[in-house]
Write an enzyme that holds these catalytic residues in place. Sequence first.
Site, PDB file in Angstrom:
ATOM      1  N   GLU A   1      -4.607  -9.305   3.347  1.00  0.00           N
ATOM      2  CA  GLU A   1      -5.629  -9.193   4.801  1.00  0.00           C
ATOM      3  C   GLU A   1      -6.421  -9.839   4.487  1.00  0.00           C
ATOM      4  O   GLU A   1      -6.849 -10.099   6.064  1.00  0.00           O
ATOM      5  CB  GLU A   1      -5.338  -7.732   4.652  1.00  0.00           C
TER       6      GLU A   1
ATOM      7  N   GLU B   1       0.812  -1.217  -0.060  1.00  0.00           N
ATOM      8  CA  GLU B   1       0.192  -0.105   0.180  1.00  0.00           C
ATOM      9  C   GLU B   1       0.646   1.978   0.219  1.00  0.00           C
ATOM     10  O   GLU B   1      -0.132   1.366  -0.408  1.00  0.00           O
ATOM     11  CB  GLU B   1      -0.788  -0.162   1.007  1.00  0.00           C
TER      12      GLU B   1
END
Length: 258
Positions: free
Chosen positions: A132, A112
């Site tokens: 995730e 990210e």
Amino acid sequence: MSAQLKLEKQGHIAIVTMSNPPANTWTRDTLVGLKELVNELNADKNIYSLVITGEGEKFFSAGADLNVFADGDKGVAADMSRVFGEAFETLSDFRGVSIAAINGFAMGGGLEVALACDIRIAEAQAQMALPEAKVGLLPCAGGTQNLSWLVGEGWAKRMILCGERLKADKAQQIGLVEEVVEQGKALEAALELAKKVEDQSPVAVTACKALIQKGRTGTINSALPLERELFVTLFDTQDQKEGVNAFLEKRKANWVNG
């Protein structure tokens, strides 16, 4: 500034190194430190570009340390998601050019932070994923939005919903990274690209970047008038006059970032 986030300046380039062995994971302190660092670099008119990389040969960054979320504390989750978002959104809004030199595994929040940069250069052995959902979580620092914007909804869903991990060559093929280099060469390639930024007017780069990124939230019909407005606004700057006259006089421009 955290000791796990190192800053070096080379001329007009700021080099930020994530240094939290063994996997360069993000902590609350480093996330707050990144936000503060980018704000400081924004105020430094001598800095035109930012390169971020990971320390060591294996990891760019493995993202968050999952021990932080092991007890299921929603207050901790809310705080961490906020500082993650603030740090990476501040990086995305950096007024200059940001380049991620992906020197190894970029997982979760490690990918990210690269997605928050303008350009990504990956080494051939690097692997990238947003895993995730495998642990009952989701990418909360821009991953669902920035990845979709870069590679399209289909590949974003493969990576996020199916947990697909990509090697560097596939990442380049789908537009997740712009360049793949041999092992150990990402930082060098990023610095070479950052060096090219020095030939550009810093104030013009800032205006151009804002216009390009406006496409993520606005329509072309709203961006086009702003494009013309910012073009005219540049005529209030010293760099506009310097750039045009340097070209006409066949000499290198001397930017003042103002």
